[in-house]
Design a protein around this motif. Structure first.
Motif, PDB file in Angstrom:
ATOM      1  N   GLN A   1     -31.501  12.813 -30.534  1.00  0.00           N
ATOM      2  CA  GLN A   1     -31.781  13.960 -31.408  1.00  0.00           C
ATOM      3  C   GLN A   1     -33.249  14.010 -31.832  1.00  0.00           C
ATOM      4  O   GLN A   1     -33.830  15.094 -31.920  1.00  0.00           O
ATOM      5  CB  GLN A   1     -30.866  13.935 -32.638  1.00  0.00           C
ATOM      6  N   LEU A   2     -33.824  12.846 -32.088  1.00  0.00           N
ATOM      7  CA  LEU A   2     -35.246  12.822 -32.443  1.00  0.00           C
ATOM      8  C   LEU A   2     -36.102  13.353 -31.299  1.00  0.00           C
ATOM      9  O   LEU A   2     -37.044  14.117 -31.523  1.00  0.00           O
ATOM     10  CB  LEU A   2     -35.680  11.412 -32.832  1.00  0.00           C
ATOM     11  N   PHE A   3     -35.779  12.969 -30.072  1.00  0.00           N
ATOM     12  CA  PHE A   3     -36.532  13.475 -28.919  1.00  0.00           C
ATOM     13  C   PHE A   3     -36.257  14.959 -28.674  1.00  0.00           C
ATOM     14  O   PHE A   3     -37.126  15.667 -28.176  1.00  0.00           O
ATOM     15  CB  PHE A   3     -36.215  12.656 -27.658  1.00  0.00           C
ATOM     16  N   ALA A   4     -35.103  15.436 -29.045  1.00  0.00           N
ATOM     17  CA  ALA A   4     -34.779  16.851 -28.843  1.00  0.00           C
ATOM     18  C   ALA A   4     -35.379  17.739 -29.932  1.00  0.00           C
ATOM     19  O   ALA A   4     -35.789  18.863 -29.660  1.00  0.00           O
ATOM     20  CB  ALA A   4     -33.262  17.038 -28.801  1.00  0.00           C
ATOM     21  N   LYS A   5     -35.447  17.243 -31.164  1.00  0.00           N
ATOM     22  CA  LYS A   5     -35.791  18.095 -32.304  1.00  0.00           C
ATOM     23  C   LYS A   5     -37.194  17.879 -32.881  1.00  0.00           C
ATOM     24  O   LYS A   5     -37.664  18.699 -33.648  1.00  0.00           O
ATOM     25  CB  LYS A   5     -34.785  17.883 -33.446  1.00  0.00           C
ATOM     26  N   THR A   6     -37.835  16.768 -32.549  1.00  0.00           N
ATOM     27  CA  THR A   6     -39.172  16.500 -33.057  1.00  0.00           C
ATOM     28  C   THR A   6     -40.185  16.996 -32.025  1.00  0.00           C
ATOM     29  O   THR A   6     -40.203  16.494 -30.893  1.00  0.00           O
ATOM     30  CB  THR A   6     -39.372  14.984 -33.310  1.00  0.00           C
ATOM     31  N   PRO A   7     -41.028  17.954 -32.389  1.00  0.00           N
ATOM     32  CA  PRO A   7     -41.928  18.560 -31.401  1.00  0.00           C
ATOM     33  C   PRO A   7     -42.782  17.552 -30.614  1.00  0.00           C
ATOM     34  O   PRO A   7     -42.890  17.667 -29.391  1.00  0.00           O
ATOM     35  CB  PRO A   7     -42.806  19.499 -32.236  1.00  0.00           C
TER      36      PRO A   7
ATOM     37  N   LEU B   1     -42.207  14.392 -29.946  1.00  0.00           N
ATOM     38  CA  LEU B   1     -41.373  13.618 -29.022  1.00  0.00           C
ATOM     39  C   LEU B   1     -40.820  14.511 -27.909  1.00  0.00           C
ATOM     40  O   LEU B   1     -40.707  14.073 -26.756  1.00  0.00           O
ATOM     41  CB  LEU B   1     -40.229  12.933 -29.784  1.00  0.00           C
ATOM     42  N   ALA B   2     -40.501  15.745 -28.250  1.00  0.00           N
ATOM     43  CA  ALA B   2     -39.992  16.682 -27.243  1.00  0.00           C
ATOM     44  C   ALA B   2     -41.049  16.952 -26.174  1.00  0.00           C
ATOM     45  O   ALA B   2     -40.706  17.141 -24.999  1.00  0.00           O
ATOM     46  CB  ALA B   2     -39.550  17.978 -27.894  1.00  0.00           C
ATOM     47  N   GLN B   3     -42.317  16.926 -26.544  1.00  0.00           N
ATOM     48  CA  GLN B   3     -43.383  17.103 -25.558  1.00  0.00           C
ATOM     49  C   GLN B   3     -43.464  15.904 -24.618  1.00  0.00           C
ATOM     50  O   GLN B   3     -43.765  16.059 -23.443  1.00  0.00           O
ATOM     51  CB  GLN B   3     -44.729  17.293 -26.246  1.00  0.00           C
ATOM     52  N   LEU B   4     -43.198  14.712 -25.157  1.00  0.00           N
ATOM     53  CA  LEU B   4     -43.237  13.508 -24.326  1.00  0.00           C
ATOM     54  C   LEU B   4     -42.086  13.453 -23.330  1.00  0.00           C
ATOM     55  O   LEU B   4     -42.229  12.891 -22.241  1.00  0.00           O
ATOM     56  CB  LEU B   4     -43.187  12.251 -25.207  1.00  0.00           C
ATOM     57  N   ALA B   5     -40.936  13.991 -23.724  1.00  0.00           N
ATOM     58  CA  ALA B   5     -39.746  13.928 -22.873  1.00  0.00           C
ATOM     59  C   ALA B   5     -38.926  15.197 -23.048  1.00  0.00           C
ATOM     60  O   ALA B   5     -37.863  15.182 -23.666  1.00  0.00           O
ATOM     61  CB  ALA B   5     -38.932  12.694 -23.222  1.00  0.00           C
ATOM     62  N   PRO B   6     -39.392  16.303 -22.504  1.00  0.00           N
ATOM     63  CA  PRO B   6     -38.707  17.586 -22.727  1.00  0.00           C
ATOM     64  C   PRO B   6     -37.283  17.643 -22.169  1.00  0.00           C
ATOM     65  O   PRO B   6     -36.444  18.364 -22.707  1.00  0.00           O
ATOM     66  CB  PRO B   6     -39.615  18.611 -22.039  1.00  0.00           C
ATOM     67  N   THR B   7     -36.984  16.892 -21.123  1.00  0.00           N
ATOM     68  CA  THR B   7     -35.635  16.916 -20.546  1.00  0.00           C
ATOM     69  C   THR B   7     -34.869  15.624 -20.840  1.00  0.00           C
ATOM     70  O   THR B   7     -33.737  15.473 -20.384  1.00  0.00           O
ATOM     71  CB  THR B   7     -35.684  17.111 -19.022  1.00  0.00           C
ATOM     72  N   GLN B   8     -35.488  14.721 -21.549  1.00  0.00           N
ATOM     73  CA  GLN B   8     -34.931  13.392 -21.851  1.00  0.00           C
ATOM     74  C   GLN B   8     -34.642  12.608 -20.571  1.00  0.00           C
ATOM     75  O   GLN B   8     -33.802  11.713 -20.554  1.00  0.00           O
ATOM     76  CB  GLN B   8     -33.700  13.486 -22.753  1.00  0.00           C
ATOM     77  N   GLN B   9     -35.350  12.930 -19.523  1.00  0.00           N
ATOM     78  CA  GLN B   9     -35.278  12.187 -18.266  1.00  0.00           C
ATOM     79  C   GLN B   9     -36.579  11.424 -18.025  1.00  0.00           C
ATOM     80  O   GLN B   9     -36.685  10.679 -17.052  1.00  0.00           O
ATOM     81  CB  GLN B   9     -35.043  13.152 -17.087  1.00  0.00           C
ATOM     82  N   GLU B  10     -37.547  11.620 -18.913  1.00  0.00           N
ATOM     83  CA  GLU B  10     -38.869  11.037 -18.732  1.00  0.00           C
ATOM     84  C   GLU B  10     -38.924   9.593 -19.240  1.00  0.00           C
ATOM     85  O   GLU B  10     -38.069   9.156 -20.018  1.00  0.00           O
ATOM     86  CB  GLU B  10     -39.924  11.891 -19.466  1.00  0.00           C
TER      87      GLU B  10
END
Length: 168
Positions: A114-120, A122-131
């Motif tokens: 959720q932090l990677f999905a909702k924190t801008p 972190l979302a830039q670092l891993a936009p698809t959570q596959q990074e």
């Protein structure tokens, strides 16, 4: 409507945070060989509620979050059985510790997602959570919980052995 989606999300998040915090307190107690019964009850109730309320979000198909929630509920069923039904007898003591640690880990796993999905940032670092940043973070969290789980099993087993030597 009193319980719209933003309010439901807030309640779910607050319950989740209480579950993670109380779980970490319980985990600390286990490593020290302490049961912390009230904290354990709070952890088990809030962690169960976290998984249950996770199914209340709208979804067109089964989501990874729902799979983690279902897995968490299965783990929690064993944890509750070991703690309250089998009263930590014999191997159930270890089963309780392991399932409690897994339940806390699954909540932490979801928190990181959720932090990677909702924190801008972190979302830039891993936009698809596959990074790699997402995978590395989840690997570090897993490693931390494996280490904490090992310490909890050892600490809680040592307290049982110490109690057995002292007698009733």
């Amino acid at each position: 409507m009193i319980f719209d989606l933003p309010m439901f999300t807030l309640v779910h998040v607050v319950i989740s945070i209480v579950g993670i915090f109380s779980g970490l307190v319980v985990l600390g107690g286990l490593t020290a060989g302490a049961r912390l019964d009230n904290w354990t009850a709070l952890f088990l109730v809030t962690t169960t509620l976290t998984s249950v309320t996770g199914f209340g979000f709208p979804a067109a198909a089964v989501t990874p979050a729902q799979i983690v929630g279902a897995l968490s509920l299965v783990v929690l069923a064993f944890c509750l059985a070991a703690r309250y039904w089998m009263k930590l007898a014999r191997g159930w003591r270890t089963a309780y510790v392991v399932t409690a640690v897994v339940a806390i880990y699954l909540n932490a796993f979801a928190l990181v997602a959720q932090l990677f999905a909702k924190t801008p940032a972190l979302a830039q670092l891993a936009p698809t959570q596959q990074e790699a940043p997402f995978a590395l973070t989840q690997a570090l969290v897993l490693g931390l919980f494996v280490w904490l789980g090992w310490a909890a099993v050892r600490g809680f087993a040592a307290s049982a052995a110490s109690s057995a030597r002292r007698g009733p």
